[in-house]
Design an enzyme around this catalytic site. Sequence first.
Site, short mmCIF file in Angstrom:
data_model
loop_
_atom_site.label_atom_id
_atom_site.label_comp_id
_atom_site.label_asym_id
_atom_site.label_seq_id
_atom_site.Cartn_x
_atom_site.Cartn_y
_atom_site.Cartn_z
N ASP A 178 -12.42 45.30 41.02
CA ASP A 178 -12.68 43.96 41.52
C ASP A 178 -12.72 43.03 40.31
O ASP A 178 -13.57 43.20 39.43
CB ASP A 178 -14.01 43.91 42.28
CG ASP A 178 -14.21 42.61 43.04
OD1 ASP A 178 -13.96 41.54 42.45
OD2 ASP A 178 -14.59 42.65 44.21
N ALA A 239 -8.48 43.67 55.64
CA ALA A 239 -8.51 42.42 54.88
C ALA A 239 -7.59 41.39 55.54
O ALA A 239 -7.98 40.72 56.49
CB ALA A 239 -8.11 42.69 53.43
N ASP A 264 -6.37 46.71 60.90
CA ASP A 264 -7.00 45.76 61.80
C ASP A 264 -6.33 44.39 61.71
O ASP A 264 -6.65 43.49 62.48
CB ASP A 264 -8.49 45.60 61.45
CG ASP A 264 -9.21 44.64 62.39
OD1 ASP A 264 -9.08 44.82 63.62
OD2 ASP A 264 -9.88 43.72 61.91
N GLU A 269 0.53 37.76 63.50
CA GLU A 269 -0.45 37.95 64.57
C GLU A 269 -0.32 36.80 65.57
O GLU A 269 -0.18 35.64 65.16
CB GLU A 269 -1.87 37.99 64.00
CG GLU A 269 -2.12 39.16 63.08
CD GLU A 269 -3.52 39.17 62.47
OE1 GLU A 269 -4.29 38.21 62.70
OE2 GLU A 269 -3.85 40.13 61.77
N HIS A 288 -7.24 42.56 64.87
CA HIS A 288 -8.00 41.68 63.98
C HIS A 288 -9.37 41.34 64.58
O HIS A 288 -9.74 40.18 64.72
CB HIS A 288 -7.22 40.40 63.68
CG HIS A 288 -7.61 39.79 62.37
ND1 HIS A 288 -6.78 38.96 61.66
CD2 HIS A 288 -8.76 39.88 61.63
CE1 HIS A 288 -7.38 38.56 60.54
NE2 HIS A 288 -8.58 39.12 60.51
N GLY A 290 -12.21 43.18 63.38
CA GLY A 290 -13.20 43.85 62.53
C GLY A 290 -14.50 43.07 62.41
O GLY A 290 -15.58 43.66 62.38
#
Length: 337
Positions: A178, A239, A264, A269, A288, A290
Amino acid sequence: MDRPHMPFTILVTAPKLARAGAELLEQAGCDTLYLPDAQDPSALGRILAAEPVDAVISRTAVITAADLAACPTLRIVCKHGVGVSNIDVEAATQRGIPVCVTPGANAQSVAEMTWGLLFAAARRIPWMDAELRANRWSRAQDGLELQGRTLGLVGFGEVGQRVARVALALGMPVVTTDPGLRAVPADLGAVRLLPTVDEVVRAADVLSLHVPLNAATRGLMDARRIAQMRPGSILINTARGEVVDELALIDALRSGQLFAAGLDTMAVEPLPPDSPLLAVPSVVLSPHVGGSTPAALAAMARGAAQTVLAALRHGQIDPAHCVNPQVLSSFSQRALP
């Protein structure tokens, strides 16, 4: 100077807002408007041009530069969540409009969805369920046990850290990277922090993505990186769909290089009915959701309402929750004339 009793007009870019947030706006005397059809690309601009909107609570509808320019009264945009890829942040910045997020509000929900997709993918649960419903006693006995397998986390914010805690409890070594992290939290000392995405990709038996969508992460998992993944590994994406090269992922799944994937979110979309992802049985898909449990939706709605009310009433914005903090120096005077 505070203006706690000023009536404000708030636009929610969805047909509804969870009661936890809607009640806060009602109690503040706000005139709350809702977008009846988030799929209509012109609806948002029409409302912003016609109404004296002070703040937008952003769901999934795209907010363009033209939308922002259509509403001279607009003072703040707050995302119902953390992903701002649907908002033209550069245009907002040029107009001096803060764009805020509600970090952590849906972290537990997304972390649990990550594990749901991973368990389903590792044990081929959706495939077996479909086989049973088709009256076939098809027993998949090639599922992967996760204990001892290395989990790689790309992104180690609120969600990644919650996913890591479960992994450690399951006996999975965890590695992460990260760019905003110099050290892992003390209670996650067993997690190894690696310097690059490539090192995490090569070390992982399961790779899970927890990054925002931006110029650095768009196409992050391209064909080159997917080819670096260990044979028989699993990719999980909760994500943003654009982070993954879907065609390269499909090729890796069909060739057997990857055992499975759990997604997800997808690049387009809603998922088109002719999407090649639908033809790959080793992909577990969800639409999507989550971060869309009732608890998460309530927390995001509450956080967004609190953010816009604090900004409009008192000129107060937490810089850590603002994705374009460079506008904050002039916001207070503009928000409270």
